[in-house]
Design an enzyme around this catalytic site. Structure first.
Site, PDB file in Angstrom:
ATOM      1  N   ILE A  65      23.683  10.593  68.547  1.00  0.00           N
ATOM      2  CA  ILE A  65      22.514  10.379  69.162  1.00  0.00           C
ATOM      3  C   ILE A  65      21.295  10.883  68.351  1.00  0.00           C
ATOM      4  O   ILE A  65      21.260  12.045  68.160  1.00  0.00           O
ATOM      5  CB  ILE A  65      22.605  10.691  70.539  1.00  0.00           C
ATOM      6  CG1 ILE A  65      21.297  10.256  71.343  1.00  0.00           C
ATOM      7  CG2 ILE A  65      22.636  12.163  71.040  1.00  0.00           C
ATOM      8  CD1 ILE A  65      21.452  10.297  73.073  1.00  0.00           C
ATOM      9  N   ALA A  66      20.372   9.964  68.186  1.00  0.00           N
ATOM     10  CA  ALA A  66      18.991  10.326  67.465  1.00  0.00           C
ATOM     11  C   ALA A  66      18.020   9.426  67.870  1.00  0.00           C
ATOM     12  O   ALA A  66      18.168   8.400  68.038  1.00  0.00           O
ATOM     13  CB  ALA A  66      19.436  10.666  66.045  1.00  0.00           C
ATOM     14  N   ILE A  67      16.738  10.065  67.876  1.00  0.00           N
ATOM     15  CA  ILE A  67      15.356   9.451  68.036  1.00  0.00           C
ATOM     16  C   ILE A  67      14.640   9.628  66.630  1.00  0.00           C
ATOM     17  O   ILE A  67      14.720  10.988  66.106  1.00  0.00           O
ATOM     18  CB  ILE A  67      14.662   9.900  69.205  1.00  0.00           C
ATOM     19  CG1 ILE A  67      15.676   9.619  70.584  1.00  0.00           C
ATOM     20  CG2 ILE A  67      13.467   9.328  69.406  1.00  0.00           C
ATOM     21  CD1 ILE A  67      15.791   8.164  70.694  1.00  0.00           C
ATOM     22  N   GLU A  99      29.962  17.004  71.008  1.00  0.00           N
ATOM     23  CA  GLU A  99      29.615  18.160  70.211  1.00  0.00           C
ATOM     24  C   GLU A  99      28.356  18.508  69.789  1.00  0.00           C
ATOM     25  O   GLU A  99      27.408  17.470  69.509  1.00  0.00           O
ATOM     26  CB  GLU A  99      30.591  18.528  69.204  1.00  0.00           C
ATOM     27  CG  GLU A  99      32.156  18.638  69.476  1.00  0.00           C
ATOM     28  CD  GLU A  99      32.743  17.254  69.396  1.00  0.00           C
ATOM     29  OE1 GLU A  99      32.168  16.171  69.243  1.00  0.00           O
ATOM     30  OE2 GLU A  99      34.071  17.367  69.905  1.00  0.00           O
ATOM     31  N   ASN A 104      20.977  23.765  68.072  1.00  0.00           N
ATOM     32  CA  ASN A 104      20.078  22.988  68.670  1.00  0.00           C
ATOM     33  C   ASN A 104      19.944  23.024  70.350  1.00  0.00           C
ATOM     34  O   ASN A 104      20.356  22.255  71.216  1.00  0.00           O
ATOM     35  CB  ASN A 104      20.958  21.423  68.487  1.00  0.00           C
ATOM     36  CG  ASN A 104      19.878  20.208  68.623  1.00  0.00           C
ATOM     37  OD1 ASN A 104      19.046  20.291  69.176  1.00  0.00           O
ATOM     38  ND2 ASN A 104      20.301  18.976  68.030  1.00  0.00           N
ATOM     39  N   TYR A 111      21.276  17.323  77.348  1.00  0.00           N
ATOM     40  CA  TYR A 111      22.535  17.511  77.959  1.00  0.00           C
ATOM     41  C   TYR A 111      22.625  18.071  79.273  1.00  0.00           C
ATOM     42  O   TYR A 111      23.413  17.715  80.135  1.00  0.00           O
ATOM     43  CB  TYR A 111      23.644  17.770  77.100  1.00  0.00           C
ATOM     44  CG  TYR A 111      23.468  17.089  75.542  1.00  0.00           C
ATOM     45  CD1 TYR A 111      22.906  15.736  75.439  1.00  0.00           C
ATOM     46  CD2 TYR A 111      23.600  17.912  74.336  1.00  0.00           C
ATOM     47  CE1 TYR A 111      22.547  15.206  74.140  1.00  0.00           C
ATOM     48  CE2 TYR A 111      23.452  17.272  73.226  1.00  0.00           C
ATOM     49  CZ  TYR A 111      23.021  15.984  73.125  1.00  0.00           C
ATOM     50  OH  TYR A 111      22.942  15.213  72.051  1.00  0.00           O
TER      51      TYR A 111
END
Length: 140
Positions: A65-67, A99, A104, A111
């Site tokens: 997942i990334a923005i 994971e 981070n 989460y």
């Protein structure tokens, strides 16, 4: 996410991760992996984020997942993660895992907002620097 989105998604990968997936991996995910589901976030017809999830029977695993960095901190990640939760629940998923790097903290906070809790450590999980990964789970 569609096949035509792969190049933009790969660019977001490169800007977000030290070990980005290649275009080839995404092509295989979309065409050969029946468990894989990928979603993108768009703003003004530009892809600014994405998320991948594998669904196997009643469990789901977030693959990535990334923005884009310029759009972080504006709740796009929260919206995307909520969308993924809704999608997997609608698919009959009962547990979700992922994971995350131990360093981070920002992602871990996101989460935790969705109820994920640390369940274990994968030692030396990340091959770029041998950093451990925290395995996080939530019952949906």
């Amino acid at each position: 996410m569609t096949y035509k989105d792969i190049e933009e998604v790969a660019m977001i990968e490169k800007k977000s991760f030290t070990l980005p997936w290649t275009i080839d991996i995404y092509e295989k995910e979309l065409t050969e992996n029946s468990y894989a589901h990928y979603y993108v976030v768009e703003k003004n017809d530009k892809i600014i984020g994405f998320c991948g999830v594998w669904i196997v029977i009643d469990e789901a695993q977030i693959t990535n997942i990334a923005i884009l960095p310029d759009y972080r901190g504006q709740n796009y990640g929260v919206g995307l993660f909520q969308y993924i939760i809704n999608q997997v629940i609608a698919s009959g998923v009962r547990r979700l895992s992922l994971e995350v790097r131990v360093s981070n903290i920002i992602a871990q906070r996101l989460y935790r907002k969705f109820g994920l809790k640390p369940a274990g450590i994968r030692k030396n999980y990340y091959t770029d620097n041998n950093e451990d990964a925290i395995v996080m789970w939530v019952d949906l």
